[in-house]
Design a protein around this motif. Sequence first.
Motif, short mmCIF file in Angstrom:
data_model
loop_
_atom_site.label_atom_id
_atom_site.label_comp_id
_atom_site.label_asym_id
_atom_site.label_seq_id
_atom_site.Cartn_x
_atom_site.Cartn_y
_atom_site.Cartn_z
N ASN A 95 3.87 0.33 -0.02
CA ASN A 95 5.11 -1.40 -0.37
C ASN A 95 6.15 -0.22 -0.60
N ASN A 96 7.45 -1.02 -0.66
CA ASN A 96 8.20 -0.89 -0.76
C ASN A 96 9.37 -1.15 -1.57
N SER A 97 9.70 -0.22 -2.76
CA SER A 97 10.64 -0.63 -3.58
C SER A 97 12.35 -0.97 -3.41
N ASP A 98 12.72 0.00 -2.45
CA ASP A 98 13.86 -0.30 -1.87
C ASP A 98 14.63 -1.72 -1.04
N ILE A 99 16.09 -1.29 -1.31
CA ILE A 99 16.81 -1.38 -1.20
C ILE A 99 16.56 -1.58 0.57
N ALA A 100 16.21 0.12 1.15
CA ALA A 100 16.59 -0.04 3.08
C ALA A 100 15.15 -0.55 3.44
N VAL A 101 15.25 -0.97 4.59
CA VAL A 101 13.56 -0.97 4.60
C VAL A 101 13.44 0.30 5.37
N LYS A 102 11.99 -0.36 5.10
CA LYS A 102 10.94 0.94 5.89
C LYS A 102 9.82 0.33 6.60
N THR A 103 9.75 1.55 7.21
CA THR A 103 9.38 0.94 9.01
C THR A 103 7.45 1.94 8.77
N VAL A 104 7.21 1.61 9.25
CA VAL A 104 5.29 1.73 8.86
C VAL A 104 5.01 1.72 10.76
N SER A 128 5.27 -5.54 1.70
CA SER A 128 3.80 -4.16 1.09
C SER A 128 3.23 -4.41 2.01
N ILE A 129 1.95 -3.02 2.49
CA ILE A 129 1.33 -3.97 3.31
C ILE A 129 0.53 -2.61 3.91
N SER A 130 -0.71 -3.20 4.01
CA SER A 130 -2.54 -2.62 3.58
C SER A 130 -3.19 -2.99 4.88
N TYR A 131 -3.62 -1.91 5.41
CA TYR A 131 -4.32 -1.57 6.93
C TYR A 131 -4.97 -0.26 6.81
#
Length: 310
Positions: free
Chosen positions: A107-116, A131-134
């Motif tokens: 999950n990304n709750s921050d303003i900054a982009v999260k990389t997965v 969010s992403i689930s994998y």
Amino acid sequence: MNINEHIDSYLSGQLSDEEVQTLLAWVKESDEHRKEFSDACRLWNSLHSTQFNNEKAYAQFVQKTTDKKSRIIPLWAKISAVAATVLIIVCCFSVFKFQQTAIITVNNSDIAVKTVVLPDNSIVYLQQNSSISYPESFKNDSRSITTTGNVFCEIFHNEDAPFTLTTDNIAVKVLGTSFQVNTLDSTSVVVETGKVQVSTDNQAVVITKGERADLVNGIITTSNNTDLNFLSWKTGKLQFKNKNLTQVLSDIARHYHYQLAYEYDTQSIFYTGSFDNSSLDEVLQTIELSIPEVNFATNENVICIRQVNK
């Protein structure tokens, strides 16, 4: 840079935004780097998860069920020991199977982009409130993930294992491409490269580079994508080419997470300009210099648009 330390710090959430971008650039340099990063992620996750120690569990069982003072073990005790051993083996196998197919959710709750980085070395970028689930590992013949919010995907090409992304109301199937799926306010898919199939329970359409699909009242509509700033949340860049100022301000408000309050009609005003990771104040001041009749004021998360009194 010490890549192992950087990867460990990234997984621990200790890297700055600049360091994350440096690491990401290294990952994207080659397939070898992608694989090294992906392997490191899986190793890190395994080291930070609870493991079932079957040898220790069996030793504890033997210690508790064996009467050290007696050389003769009753038949019922032998049967119980065998049954318990079988049960432990089954449990160990079940735990192993579960770990092999464990689902990872980010999950990304921050303003900054999260990389997965996914198990196949595909990359997914998460905007805030997404969010992403994998699965911990993909099957040989298919790759499936689920997302919420706004995500941008760079999918590693594999004709033998089609890639499918699902949300609450659509499914997107690809072979190798880059595209955005947004379900924050409404549901849309925009293709940057390649080709995807977008489907619901009742409809399926194919869109290619430069096209978009929008879900409106349960119906998918397709069109050319005219939104130059659909990826501004990821790139930090805004660009406008003789665009209606009302739409310009709408893109700006979306990019900086602000609301708009109009005290002046801007429909007949057009603007051309571009910005690269600029602050909101810099953007509004630049527009004011280009269009002297317009003035902006910000209050908390609202941009107020006013006419300059002459």
